[in-house]
Design a protein around this motif. Structure first.
Motif, mmCIF file in Angstrom:
data_model
loop_
_atom_site.group_PDB
_atom_site.id
_atom_site.type_symbol
_atom_site.label_atom_id
_atom_site.label_comp_id
_atom_site.label_asym_id
_atom_site.label_seq_id
_atom_site.Cartn_x
_atom_site.Cartn_y
_atom_site.Cartn_z
ATOM 1 N N GLU A 106 0.847 -1.201 0.000
ATOM 2 C CA GLU A 106 0.000 0.000 0.000
ATOM 3 C C GLU A 106 0.883 1.252 0.000
ATOM 4 O O GLU A 106 0.624 2.214 -0.732
ATOM 5 N N LEU A 107 1.925 1.248 0.808
ATOM 6 C CA LEU A 107 2.844 2.389 0.829
ATOM 7 C C LEU A 107 3.473 2.587 -0.552
ATOM 8 O O LEU A 107 3.764 3.711 -0.961
ATOM 9 N N ALA A 108 3.699 1.480 -1.250
ATOM 10 C CA ALA A 108 4.282 1.555 -2.596
ATOM 11 C C ALA A 108 3.207 1.651 -3.673
ATOM 12 O O ALA A 108 3.528 1.733 -4.856
ATOM 13 N N GLN A 109 1.955 1.666 -3.260
ATOM 14 C CA GLN A 109 0.823 1.723 -4.205
ATOM 15 C C GLN A 109 0.969 0.708 -5.342
ATOM 16 O O GLN A 109 0.818 1.054 -6.527
ATOM 17 N N VAL A 110 1.239 -0.525 -4.968
ATOM 18 C CA VAL A 110 1.355 -1.598 -5.959
ATOM 19 C C VAL A 110 0.018 -1.779 -6.685
ATOM 20 O O VAL A 110 -1.019 -1.926 -6.034
ATOM 21 N N SER A 111 0.062 -1.748 -8.004
ATOM 22 C CA SER A 111 -1.145 -1.778 -8.824
ATOM 23 C C SER A 111 -1.062 -2.884 -9.868
ATOM 24 O O SER A 111 0.023 -3.371 -10.185
ATOM 25 N N PRO A 112 -2.226 -3.262 -10.443
ATOM 26 C CA PRO A 112 -2.233 -4.343 -11.418
ATOM 27 C C PRO A 112 -1.257 -4.111 -12.574
ATOM 28 O O PRO A 112 -1.163 -3.005 -13.110
ATOM 29 N N GLY A 113 -0.541 -5.156 -12.920
ATOM 30 C CA GLY A 113 0.367 -5.117 -14.057
ATOM 31 C C GLY A 113 1.768 -4.645 -13.733
ATOM 32 O O GLY A 113 2.623 -4.619 -14.622
ATOM 33 N N GLU A 114 2.019 -4.289 -12.497
ATOM 34 C CA GLU A 114 3.329 -3.752 -12.156
ATOM 35 C C GLU A 114 4.330 -4.853 -11.784
ATOM 36 O O GLU A 114 3.958 -5.971 -11.437
ATOM 37 N N THR A 115 5.610 -4.450 -11.810
ATOM 38 C CA THR A 115 6.684 -5.306 -11.320
ATOM 39 C C THR A 115 7.121 -4.781 -9.954
ATOM 40 O O THR A 115 7.162 -3.575 -9.726
ATOM 41 N N VAL A 116 7.405 -5.713 -9.053
ATOM 42 C CA VAL A 116 7.675 -5.348 -7.663
ATOM 43 C C VAL A 116 8.905 -6.105 -7.170
ATOM 44 O O VAL A 116 9.030 -7.308 -7.389
ATOM 45 N N ALA A 117 9.792 -5.373 -6.501
ATOM 46 C CA ALA A 117 10.955 -5.993 -5.856
ATOM 47 C C ALA A 117 10.739 -5.979 -4.348
ATOM 48 O O ALA A 117 10.666 -4.911 -3.753
ATOM 49 N N VAL A 118 10.623 -7.173 -3.753
ATOM 50 C CA VAL A 118 10.458 -7.289 -2.300
ATOM 51 C C VAL A 118 11.780 -7.784 -1.726
ATOM 52 O O VAL A 118 12.280 -8.839 -2.142
ATOM 53 N N TYR A 119 12.324 -7.034 -0.796
ATOM 54 C CA TYR A 119 13.554 -7.479 -0.122
ATOM 55 C C TYR A 119 13.185 -8.123 1.205
ATOM 56 O O TYR A 119 12.513 -7.505 2.040
ATOM 57 N N GLY A 120 13.632 -9.364 1.369
ATOM 58 C CA GLY A 120 13.321 -10.109 2.579
ATOM 59 C C GLY A 120 12.249 -11.131 2.330
ATOM 60 O O GLY A 120 11.178 -10.806 1.830
ATOM 61 N N ALA A 121 12.539 -12.410 2.654
ATOM 62 C CA ALA A 121 11.552 -13.475 2.492
ATOM 63 C C ALA A 121 11.216 -14.110 3.833
ATOM 64 O O ALA A 121 10.847 -15.270 3.920
ATOM 65 N N GLY A 122 11.353 -13.319 4.901
ATOM 66 C CA GLY A 122 10.794 -13.732 6.179
ATOM 67 C C GLY A 122 9.279 -13.636 6.094
ATOM 68 O O GLY A 122 8.720 -13.360 5.030
ATOM 69 N N PRO A 123 8.596 -13.873 7.212
ATOM 70 C CA PRO A 123 7.132 -13.847 7.166
ATOM 71 C C PRO A 123 6.565 -12.564 6.572
ATOM 72 O O PRO A 123 5.651 -12.611 5.743
ATOM 73 N N VAL A 124 7.107 -11.389 6.945
ATOM 74 C CA VAL A 124 6.560 -10.147 6.396
ATOM 75 C C VAL A 124 6.857 -10.022 4.907
ATOM 76 O O VAL A 124 5.997 -9.633 4.114
ATOM 77 N N GLY A 125 8.060 -10.364 4.510
ATOM 78 C CA GLY A 125 8.401 -10.294 3.088
ATOM 79 C C GLY A 125 7.525 -11.222 2.256
ATOM 80 O O GLY A 125 7.036 -10.838 1.181
ATOM 81 N N LEU A 126 7.298 -12.427 2.753
ATOM 82 C CA LEU A 126 6.418 -13.343 2.019
ATOM 83 C C LEU A 126 4.991 -12.805 1.951
ATOM 84 O O LEU A 126 4.325 -12.924 0.923
ATOM 85 N N MET A 127 4.544 -12.194 3.052
ATOM 86 C CA MET A 127 3.196 -11.604 3.029
ATOM 87 C C MET A 127 3.140 -10.407 2.079
ATOM 88 O O MET A 127 2.114 -10.155 1.441
#
Lengths: 379, 379, 379, 379
Positions: free
Chosen positions: D168-189
């Motif tokens: 939400e802070l990054a306003q992720v929207s349909p069709g976008e590419t997203v880089a998530v750093y961290g695959a702990g529980p929060v990163g996976l969520m």
């Protein structure tokens, strides 16, 4: 205590009624210093609703906290407060989303509650010496000390936020042109709000000279719809193009242009014409799903002949509904406190409570410049 | 070249017409690989518009650039592209604001242009071997190499973005419930888009079994309006409450529930009933300001009996208008390319250009599962 | 033609250079009536960039169209226009999304182009008699006839929108309190914009008396950071709470409070202190990824010691980047035309082109009230 | 009652503590059915905070109402509820604006409160048999009957909304590419939420094989930062361009790539590199203003070497702060209830309360796949 009580169509009286008291832990009792008469009170006054005799009117209320329930944490006796006309719980999904005008808790079976209003829940009105305010932490907005700005602050209960709401529904932004229909108190507040929000040009449509004069005084451009078709007048001033945004501050009792009869869709349809393709229209003006006094069978059921084909062709968006006052009242209060807004220019009369019957009568007939009356029960 | 030419009501023919050529420095010529037939083409086909014989149809176009004007900088011969149905300039205030469906440049005197459509400007259609695309840098969306997803990508010209637009106008958000009226191609794309946007439950209202079946296949909940009042069915499945959002993917040729006649406001009014207070309704379904075939005098002028009183009481917001395709087509393309969307599930037929006359005839009568036909001129 | 040419650090000259001409079908040539000197020109002037001798400066340009390419459709010879400092194509994904400051077309390998600026593409500056404007339909904003407001309109090229952009990044809304750091031209425009947007209180932080005086004149509250810690001063005036929003109109050449040395993160960190939890901060002030004159090795690489822990704890949001002028210039033009904005209060000098060398020298040293200089090449 | 009590660094015990009771009219007491251990509990467990022995841990709580204060109106004994980790009042200006993570009422002198957490107010934790919930109408979210989805619903208290908040802070929207750093529980969520919101491609950066495996299982693209620079890996997969959006789900205990030491700004700076110009970055990962264990003096004060010059040049926007859970928990609950989200894929262990000490020990060392532990006090 003394209170304004509805007796029958076209009659209110100031009578003794039981004092309100704390009923729930989250209640406070407010001693009322100012309570304004609203145009929507006239719907009840004129007998055009199901309001029952005995109802205490008044949903635009300001005063001083004089009793505090055991669950209330942010208020104490002596705090000066103004309350939104909407009664709201603060925790249902509509309140949480900011739609406090559509609270799901306070008026079971309906979305939204209010003080002193037919079908809006069991809440007495504030045209009285005292008022019970439920969910008080949520519903009271604190005011700075001193009474010299009460005529401004009391307008935070309804008409200033309601006018502002029209602009919010239309997303009025800096540099835009705006067409406001209606120069009653709400229309003037909508125009005033549009200017606060940085609009470049604001047109205000009405036929009453003194209202149009007020519009001109705040920097708006008056349009008298008796002179010529108002949409054409606006477009003529914009090089043939419509306004960027529109606000309907009239509602269902709209009057046909150049004729003396109600035509409930006339303002909507004129707005559709007056704005340009891609515009947004905010509708704070009241429309009702059942109107016993409707001009025809359709109007009586709240069905209006809307030029939806044109609306679609222009790609318009329309936002409606009563104002969620709490969404704006703090910010508008801060503008008043900072000296950057002074909405009391619409207030024509400040009167003691016992003059309410005459005030209703004159306000209903719009005589003697009765544009906005504030009653002062505790004055 | 060969092209689908309008002859008279209920008749098109595939005929030789002059090849399009570069007329302006910003034009390109596209060799058409796929051009779909749209439900709105049927308005012209049925003679319910002012379309003149000789018009080449086709506004859902995909193909390969084969000639490039001297001002074009981002395209070269051989690029595969899909074009929004809207023709747009890219620099007028509406285009700059994202309202490319309401371009002020390409169709003087009106806001908005399109290929092969009556009153939408002097642009030939793409149900033909070649197409002239003006302001080509702005109007062409590049596609990855290969033709295997053409049936998906061609839907980027209109119906996938148009369905998505319904959700955007209604601001459909994760976790919400959505009522979509109409399970034609646009309605299915709206339901599909709502699910892509994370809706929790999507209801789709129609009466045609195979359409409702498609809705169920993508994970929506089919509602047959011939079984019972659709708004009641939806509310029953939501514990008595209405949907958070609504989409009207039907438009003015709506049919009365349980009766075989047009009733242009029936979908709007049922949606007003089907959604909950504070909802938003997106209306991508077409409404027109003049309809020679309207059921009565009011409908012929695009005036509809809208339940505006109820709409206001619920505080609804309504967004309308044709889709600004360019606002969404790139992102939706990327979903297709990533394998996360496959809208071609609505395509029932891919046919050579010369079968267009029969395809129009069958699509107009909805026979043999003709839900969405893609013509392949260059195949 | 005559033009302001960069010679070496701290030296520009007015010299003859070749006239620009139409190079592409979408170009126009503009005869320059006004071109302002920008604070960012001083970065080059001071030799703190990689600018090469021979560069013609000037990215704040206003004038009259005198030649039109064959692809241009909305402009004709004689049109008066002002151009955003950003050169933009209008059709890349960034331009389409409104990020015209980050055009992907006009300066290959980088996101964003500008006139007369190092590393911003092959575009000559407008501190000259003529200017080539590419993608002219997109990059020219038409002005009303007459020259009496040129000093206002020329500010639409950069500093008025850039100040406004600071407010937009911070989403400054009616009734809010705003802390603006920097009372140079951009800071004053940010404060002015905040007031146009309806802010309740706007604080402006600087140490130069005449700038603070200007801030006071437009209705903002001056804060002299040499008197005491500016964040504390602001919070003291807000009952101990921080401002709702902040704008950094200073950038990386920030000076440490009460010391005569650069401290590039001092403004950011003071802003983090000066705003309240949940605030947004807009940063139109320039930060650069490589700064040969940086105070230390980290600063030279554009790395700053940001109090990110506090920023996170307060849940702040920060928006940065050069202004996308086209997003605001039309609306701001309309405010000027309507008489509702008069940003020329920041203009200190209007001078003929040949006085550019002295003007640069004095502006660089901030002598004699040289706050904002407008050159008039064609005057 | 039995509760998880903090004893000293690296030691908790399950001990008898006094039962909580109704203290205020708006309280309820909840019998806890599930309470998860959070990564942020480990900050206290490791002695890296000022937490005092005796504190009862647990801010991710689900259970059944067993006692109700006199002011509570929407809850009754037996209701199943899940509580946001934030304690919030519902009526202060931050709560009203949706910033319930920054409540101004519940933790005087600070913006924000929580259960069982140092410095977050006087609220006991829920890793215990019972929990006192203040302002219960506001803080309890009702759940459908049945316990079969408790492992999903308990994640509504923190990590599912917190991951969503990053999007939400990054306003992720349909069709976008997203880089998530961290695959702990929060990163996976966060990655899961990005996909729910319609992202086209989601990259997840970590070095732990089993976490990257989980990311791949939900449809994200795993990036092992030990293989090569993660920003380069992402850009390589995007044709050289950065991602549209980024999420930092790591926080200040970030580890330098390819080295075994903390480098608190490494994730932020890599994200600045990994996203494209105009991107937004959401930072739900924790940063703190004082860190006794910081790698250097600056880090100990929460000051980080942020590449602000590059961030500005790219025009990035950064949103930070702990999640306002109430803003999303209802909608995410509805996705779970509808079967459209099943976040419990991150839960590795469901254990009785008395196994808390061992669970903490193993979770802290990340042994045996202890990715997310849910304690079941009342099971």
């Amino acid at each position: 205590m003394r209170a304004v009580v509805y007796k029958r169509p076209f009659e209110v009286a100031v009578e003794d009624v039981p004092d309100p008291r704390i009923e729930q832990p989250n209640d406070v009792i407010v001693r009322i210093a100012a309570s304004a008469i609203c145009g929507s009170d006239l719907h009840m006054y004129e007998g055009r609703t199901a309001a029952k005799p005995g109802l205490v009117f008044g949903h635009e209320n300001l005063g001083t906290v004089e009793d505090v329930g055991s669950g209330v944490v942010s208020l104490k006796v002596g705090d000066r407060v103004v309350m939104p006309f909407n009664v709201a719980c603060g925790f249902c999904k509509n309140c949480v989303a900011g739609y406090t005008g559509f609270c799901l808790t306070v008026n079971p079976g309906f979305a939204g509650g209010a003080y002193g209003y037919v079908a809006m829940g069991p809440y007495g009105g504030g045209q009285a010496e005292h008022l019970r305010v439920p969910f008080a932490d949520f519903n009271c907005l604190k005011l700075p000390p001193g009474q010299e700005r009460d005529a401004d602050y009391v307008l935070l209960a309804d008409i200033f936020p309601t006018g502002y709401h029209g602009c919010e529904l239309a997303q009025v932004s800096p540099g835009e042109t705006v067409a406001v229909y209606g120069a009653g108190p709400v229309g003037l507040m909508a125009a005033y709000s549009a200017l606060i929000r940085g609009a470049a040009k604001v047109f205000v449509v009405d036929k009453v000279a003194e209202r149009l004069q007020k519009a001109a005084e705040i920097g708006a451009i008056p349009i008298n719809f008796e002179d010529a078709d108002p949409a054409s007048q606006i477009k003529d001033q914009l090089g043939g193009e419509g306004a960027d945004k529109g606000v309907d501050a009239v509602g269902y009792q709209a009057q046909a242009h150049q004729e003396q009869r109600e035509e409930p869709a006339v303002v909507l349809n004129s707005l559709i014409d007056a704005v340009r393709a891609t515009a947004m229209i905010g509708v704070p003006g009241l429309y009702v799903p059942t109107d016993p006094g409707g001009v025809d069978e359709q109007a009586a059921q709240g069905k209006l002949q809307v030029g939806f084909g044109r609306l679609f062709e222009k790609g318009l968006r329309v936002g409606t509904g009563q104002c969620n006052v709490k969404r704006y009242n703090r910010q508008l209060r801060d503008l008043i406190t900072a000296g950057r807004a002074k909405p009391s220019f619409v207030v024509s009369h400040e009167l003691p409570l016992d003059q309410a019957p005459q005030a209703y009568q004159k306000f209903d007939k719009r005589v003697e410049g009765y544009t906005k009356v504030v009653l002062k029960p505790a004055a």
